[in-house]
Design a protein around this motif. Sequence first.
Motif, PDB file in Angstrom:
ATOM      1  N   ARG A  78     -10.060 -30.494   4.548  1.00 21.73           N
ATOM      2  CA  ARG A  78      -8.801 -30.115   3.988  1.00 21.73           C
ATOM      3  C   ARG A  78      -9.004 -30.345   2.591  1.00 21.73           C
ATOM      4  NH1 ARG A  78      -5.332 -27.484   7.025  1.00 21.73           N
ATOM      5  NH2 ARG A  78      -3.821 -28.179   6.183  1.00 21.73           N
ATOM      6  N   HIS A  81     -10.788 -27.804   0.683  1.00 25.91           N
ATOM      7  CA  HIS A  81     -10.954 -26.930   0.494  1.00 25.91           C
ATOM      8  C   HIS A  81     -10.017 -26.518  -0.556  1.00 25.91           C
ATOM      9  CE1 HIS A  81     -11.255 -26.791   5.134  1.00 25.91           C
ATOM     10  NE2 HIS A  81     -13.131 -25.783   4.073  1.00 25.91           N
ATOM     11  N   ASP A 103       2.292 -14.395  -0.371  1.00 25.97           N
ATOM     12  CA  ASP A 103       0.943 -13.790  -0.687  1.00 25.97           C
ATOM     13  C   ASP A 103       0.717 -14.943  -1.953  1.00 25.97           C
ATOM     14  OD1 ASP A 103      -0.824 -11.571   1.399  1.00 25.97           O
ATOM     15  OD2 ASP A 103      -1.557 -13.130   0.237  1.00 25.97           O
ATOM     16  N   ILE A 104       0.670 -14.715  -2.474  1.00 23.02           N
ATOM     17  CA  ILE A 104       0.092 -15.832  -3.652  1.00 23.02           C
ATOM     18  C   ILE A 104       0.181 -17.187  -2.951  1.00 23.02           C
ATOM     19  CG2 ILE A 104       0.078 -16.716  -6.221  1.00 23.02           C
ATOM     20  CD1 ILE A 104       0.848 -13.564  -6.408  1.00 23.02           C
ATOM     21  N   PHE A 106       1.151 -19.079   0.027  1.00 21.06           N
ATOM     22  CA  PHE A 106       0.347 -18.757   0.898  1.00 21.06           C
ATOM     23  C   PHE A 106      -0.095 -19.388   0.611  1.00 21.06           C
ATOM     24  CE2 PHE A 106      -2.761 -18.806   4.320  1.00 21.06           C
ATOM     25  CZ  PHE A 106      -1.952 -18.734   5.211  1.00 21.06           C
ATOM     26  N   GLY A 107      -1.334 -20.002  -0.072  1.00 26.69           N
ATOM     27  CA  GLY A 107      -1.928 -21.296  -0.616  1.00 26.69           C
ATOM     28  C   GLY A 107      -1.454 -23.088  -0.878  1.00 26.69           C
ATOM     29  N   ASN A 110       0.824 -24.148   2.169  1.00 31.27           N
ATOM     30  CA  ASN A 110       0.077 -25.087   3.060  1.00 31.27           C
ATOM     31  C   ASN A 110      -0.497 -25.967   2.043  1.00 31.27           C
ATOM     32  OD1 ASN A 110      -0.424 -23.129   5.091  1.00 31.27           O
ATOM     33  ND2 ASN A 110      -2.005 -22.057   3.755  1.00 31.27           N
ATOM     34  N   GLY A 155      -3.928 -15.694  -5.300  1.00 33.50           N
ATOM     35  CA  GLY A 155      -3.894 -16.365  -4.730  1.00 33.50           C
ATOM     36  C   GLY A 155      -4.860 -17.926  -4.324  1.00 33.50           C
ATOM     37  N   MET A 159      -3.753 -22.163  -5.847  1.00 33.25           N
ATOM     38  CA  MET A 159      -4.160 -23.692  -5.082  1.00 33.25           C
ATOM     39  C   MET A 159      -4.782 -24.670  -6.079  1.00 33.25           C
ATOM     40  SD  MET A 159      -6.231 -22.244  -1.679  1.00 33.25           S
ATOM     41  CE  MET A 159      -5.992 -24.337  -0.619  1.00 33.25           C
TER      42      MET A 159
END
Lengths: 287, 272
Positions: A78, A81, A103-104, A106-107, A110, A155, A159
Amino acid sequence: MIKTENVSYVYQPSTPFESAALKGASLEIEDGSLTAVIGHTGSGKSTLIQLMCALLKPTSGRILIDGEDITAKGADLRAVHRKVGLVFQYPEHQLFEDTVYKDIAFGPKNMGLDEKEIDERVRESARVVGLKEKHLDRSPFDLSGGQKRRAAIAGVLAMNPKVLILDEPTAGLDPKGRDDILGIIKTLHKMRSDMIIIFVSHSMEDVAKTAENVIVMNDGGVEMHCSVAEAFTHAERLQEIGLNVPQITLLTDRLRSAGIKLPEHIYTVDYAAKAIAGLVKGGDGDV
Amino acid sequence: MFKDITIGQYIPGSSPLHKMYPALKIILTIAYIVVLFFLHKPLSYAAFFVFTAALILISGVSVKIILKGIRPMLWILIFTALINLFMTQGETVFSIPLWAFSINISREGIVLAATMTVRLLFLIVGASLLTLTTSPLQLTDGIEKLLKPLRPLKVPSYEIAMMMTIAIRFIPTLAEETDKIIKAQTARGADFETGNILRRAKAMVPILVPLFVSAFRRADELATAMEARCYNGGGKRTRMKETRMKKLDAAAIAVFLLCCGILAVLEYALKI
């Protein structure tokens, strides 16, 4: 820095469908570099980048990112990622939220960031990819093709990855859309001086226009890893393995062999235009 | 992980079994299973085993792959055997004392458990021999041929065959798509493995929404492509590779009937 040591990958091992996609690839990619990966279909490009993101585990060999072995047993995938952002081919097919903003987000969500930080990152990455404030509240399915793709790239950017990998980011776009995406890649390269950017491409024009270095893949191995200018000096070898040099290089090569005094290794239209213009102004009778 | 999915796990080959007329192969497989349920004597089963082993040998499919096909059914086999073993009433062979009760195992129970297990094993092997030697497309061709006589009864045999073909054709495509979407969302930090059931169900949304969107998009594209090529369905369509009955198929029927004859003699005529 990304380092791959003799990395191999076999799909469906010990079945009748076994196939080796990568056969011992060794590479070193420096911090802050902008590298293109090119190669014929089935040369192992996609496999290579999925290995770098730890989405696949190599059959043999090691991959080190900043000295950390991401292929070791018990490696924190993780964290990998988070560090390595991957934009898949046709990334717009992975949009799912009811607004572009969500949507953008989302990362970053998380990653467990707080609301304020998420909000900043969403707006910042939307700005980088050229999406306007009004787009953020729309459904991603109402955007145009090019806008969808930029939203998907945003998106991943949100991150804030150290390494950004894009798999054929310009596939299926019109010339304007291609230039937009390549422009975003160049801007990012200038903005984030230590970010490693890697993009896979089929188009030599895109590579010539955008990248500094190029990795040429052939039959599961690394054929060349050098500057773009150097790669195009091996035009014959590139054509042997099914790749083309840019059209403009072919054109200026033919002009040169017809006796027109153009410099060697022209691989962008801009440069060719300048060289020809110089020749015309110089007026030595050849043009 | 989704790349490894092979529907019916067809193993390409050129054995007589591969070359048989698909519709006949389906009929013979059904007949094989029906015959199986007429057998009771161990000797008949031994003969049946020899025939099945010969079939596997002819097919050229390795025994390892066939055994692999049995593995997922193992629990059902064990469960069936145990149920039959313990639940059949009859002449008690031995009993296991258990506090106030005792569990009786009867002679009939042992026989029934053994027969059921052997039957199920043969059933799985027979059915997997069909799917191992017949490509999905040939299989639909066979089903279409078998349904054709029902056409006057308004059974849409061509349409059923076409739908099956399309469905089978798109399984690998959608599996690949799912694999890609899972990877893409994993790369964005999605977590599918931790949390309670509700959390995990919620974690599927980022996969299911894009998957449905893409399935609809593909269906739309396919419909347009079919229409552009003037597809109008129905019985006037011909195939590029028409399958026909050959000498081989007549031979297959003959061999099958011969085996049935031998089994009938063993089962009913011989008094052993």
